[in-house]
Scaffold this motif. Structure first.
Motif, mmCIF file in Angstrom:
data_model
loop_
_atom_site.group_PDB
_atom_site.id
_atom_site.type_symbol
_atom_site.label_atom_id
_atom_site.label_comp_id
_atom_site.label_asym_id
_atom_site.label_seq_id
_atom_site.Cartn_x
_atom_site.Cartn_y
_atom_site.Cartn_z
ATOM 1 N N PRO A 1 33.393 35.869 38.115
ATOM 2 C CA PRO A 1 34.316 34.986 37.491
ATOM 3 C C PRO A 1 33.434 33.750 36.760
ATOM 4 O O PRO A 1 33.942 32.985 35.844
ATOM 5 N N TYR B 1 38.409 39.920 40.469
ATOM 6 C CA TYR B 1 38.519 38.589 40.341
ATOM 7 C C TYR B 1 38.122 37.852 38.951
ATOM 8 O O TYR B 1 38.635 37.118 38.458
ATOM 9 N N GLY C 1 32.928 39.109 43.913
ATOM 10 C CA GLY C 1 34.127 38.404 43.598
ATOM 11 C C GLY C 1 33.772 36.851 43.355
ATOM 12 O O GLY C 1 34.410 36.390 42.645
ATOM 13 N N PHE C 2 32.850 36.398 43.805
ATOM 14 C CA PHE C 2 32.478 35.044 43.642
ATOM 15 C C PHE C 2 31.692 34.842 42.330
ATOM 16 O O PHE C 2 31.940 33.889 41.560
ATOM 17 N N SER D 1 43.258 32.502 47.717
ATOM 18 C CA SER D 1 41.976 32.505 47.051
ATOM 19 C C SER D 1 42.082 32.648 45.572
ATOM 20 O O SER D 1 41.160 31.982 44.712
ATOM 21 N N SER D 2 43.324 33.072 45.092
ATOM 22 C CA SER D 2 43.692 33.130 43.440
ATOM 23 C C SER D 2 44.691 32.085 43.085
ATOM 24 O O SER D 2 44.905 31.964 42.003
ATOM 25 N N THR E 1 40.769 35.348 36.910
ATOM 26 C CA THR E 1 40.600 34.262 36.384
ATOM 27 C C THR E 1 40.469 34.143 34.897
ATOM 28 O O THR E 1 40.530 33.121 34.177
ATOM 29 N N THR F 1 38.052 28.237 42.191
ATOM 30 C CA THR F 1 38.635 29.292 42.636
ATOM 31 C C THR F 1 37.774 30.352 43.422
ATOM 32 O O THR F 1 38.299 30.881 44.352
ATOM 33 N N SER F 2 36.862 30.420 42.898
ATOM 34 C CA SER F 2 35.867 31.779 43.388
ATOM 35 C C SER F 2 34.909 31.596 44.585
ATOM 36 O O SER F 2 34.597 32.292 45.333
#
Length: 444
Positions: free
Chosen positions: A402, A259, A398-399, A22-23, A263, A48-49
């Motif tokens: 960032p 997150y 988390g989405f 994910s990261s 980022t 990324t997200s």
């Protein structure tokens, strides 16, 4: 007990490798943007997200499905799905393909986040769960820390495509161990299998078919009915349980912060401290040190605290006995945010910024472990569904976090931006640990 810990470690490995993916692409997003001609900061962050966005939807199906088909089958099939699409990300030829493949990979990778908690609930008694949850909950937070460190050096020495190919290789090894050692743990599935074996041994198949058909018709226990109820259960729990709503909002904020940090850290250390991409990536170790240290300390004392409070309560355990460690978590989190933001804003030595990052990591894991264990203890048989409800909110955060982070820091700077986040963490965190002692699950 040895088999239980073997299963726990394998499930934790599944839970670790997916957040790594994910990261891991975060330090390499500049390479991706250059190759595909991406200029929008939102689209760059989305590469990324978007993986975490899938975390919001996957558990809503996979968590309840594990209560119908079994934990092991759902975990392994989902991981194979993740493997196929994560490998495909390395062959993407456009930003659209990359984002789509990332989302599909995230759907499969989301299974351990919901199903893993159910496995822990299946394997351990409440007074034994603390250490198991400490290991399991460490994986989804340590994974996003390890990922960018490796990703930074891969981006520096190779190409961004190896970010996906390398994680696929590791996941293949984990899957191999899963095929060999991961056993089913869900009691109703095991009892069904035991009943089938017993019937075969007694050679009463024909009589059994008549009895089962009659029972299913009278109680509506068809697989369609069971699956339908299981899929609705996460939404029912979230709608009817104030405690799930409260803890879900707080965990969403904490996870979103995680997150957001993942980022934005490369930008801090490359732009403020003028470090090269590989060296800047090493600062993720501060986050990892904070997470690991707090997790291991909490693992040692969580079960002891539970046993102590249970003894004081006349031998009756309660889910609230898992919440004491959330108190230092709500203190470390805003303290770390303030230290990180203002030290970076004023160009203080990078070690001070790293100490603040470590405090954020420690606060994150303490909150994460307390909430996860509380939910598992409260909804033992349906822990996967309850965790799916909580996971939905946290994954949306988390989405989303960032995506607004670059604009926020550009407008306010790191100091004021992190001060706002610290204030929000206090405003949500303090009521969370106070009200959990007052609100009880209505349908445990």
């Amino acid at each position: 007990m040895a088999q239980k810990w073997t299963v726990t470690i394998i499930v934790s490995a599944f839970t670790f490798i997916s957040p790594v993916s994910s990261s891991m692409i975060a330090p390499a997003t500049e390479q991706v943007a250059e190759q595909f001609g991406i200029t929008s900061t939102v689209i760059i962050a989305m590469t990324t997200s978007v993986f975490v966005l899938a975390y919001a939807f996957g558990p809503l199906l996979l968590g309840p499905l594990s209560e119908v088909l079994g934990r092991s089958l759902v975990l392994q099939l989902s991981n194979m799905w993740y493997f196929a699409w994560n490998l495909s990300c390395g062959f993407a030829q456009s930003k659209g393909q990359l984002i789509a493949f990332r989302f599909l990979a995230g759907l499969g990778g989301s299974a351990p986040l919901a199903v893993g908690g159910g496995v822990i609930s299946d394997l351990f008694k409440p007074e034994q769960r603390g250490q198991a949850v400490a290991i399991f909950s460490l994986a989804p937070l340590l994974g996003p820390v390890v990922g960018p460190i490796a990703g930074a050096w891969i981006a520096d020495k190779s190409t961004w495509r190896w970010v996906f190919w390398s994680t696929s290789i590791v996941d293949g090894v984990v899957q191999l161990f899963g095929l060999i050692y991961l056993k089913e743990t869900y009691a109703p599935i095991l009892l069904d299998r035991k009943a089938v074996r017993t019937i075969k041994e007694m050679n009463e198949e024909r009589t059994h078919r008549v009895e089962v058909r009659t029972t299913f018709q009278s109680t509506d226990r068809s697989w369609q009915s069971i699956l339908g109820k299981a899929l609705v259960r996460p939404f029912t729990l979230f709608a009817s349980e104030p405690i799930v709503q409260l803890l879900g909002v707080y965990m969403a904020f904490v996870y979103g912060l995680m997150y957001l940090y993942i980022t934005t850290l490369p930008g801090i250390f490359q732009n403020v401290y003028h470090q090269k991409i590989g060296m800047a990536g090493l600062n993720y170790l501060a986050l990892g040190i904070g997470i690991t240290a707090a997790s291991q300390i909490n693992a040692r004392y969580m079960d002891r605290m539970y046993a102590y409070l249970k003894t004081r309560n006349g031998g009756v355990g309660k889910p609230e006995f898992r919440m004491p460690s959330i108190v230092p978590g709500t203190i470390f989190l805003p303290a770390g945010l303030l230290m990180t933001g203002w030290s970076a804003q004023n160009h203080v030595h990078w070690i001070v910024t790293d100490i603040g990052i470590a405090l954020v990591g420690g606060g994150t894991i303490l909150n994460f472990q307390s909430i996860s264990t509380y939910v598992i203890d409260s909804f033992a048989l349906h822990a996967a569904s309850a965790l799916a409800a909580v996971t939905f909110l946290r994954s949306m955060a988390g989405f989303g976090f960032p995506l607004f982070a670059p604009a926020m820091y550009n407008a306010l700077g790191y100091g004021k931006g992190d001060t706002i986040l610290a204030a929000v963490s206090i405003a949500i965190g303090c009521p969370a640990w106070v009200l959990t002692s007052l609100l009880r699950p209505m349908h445990p």
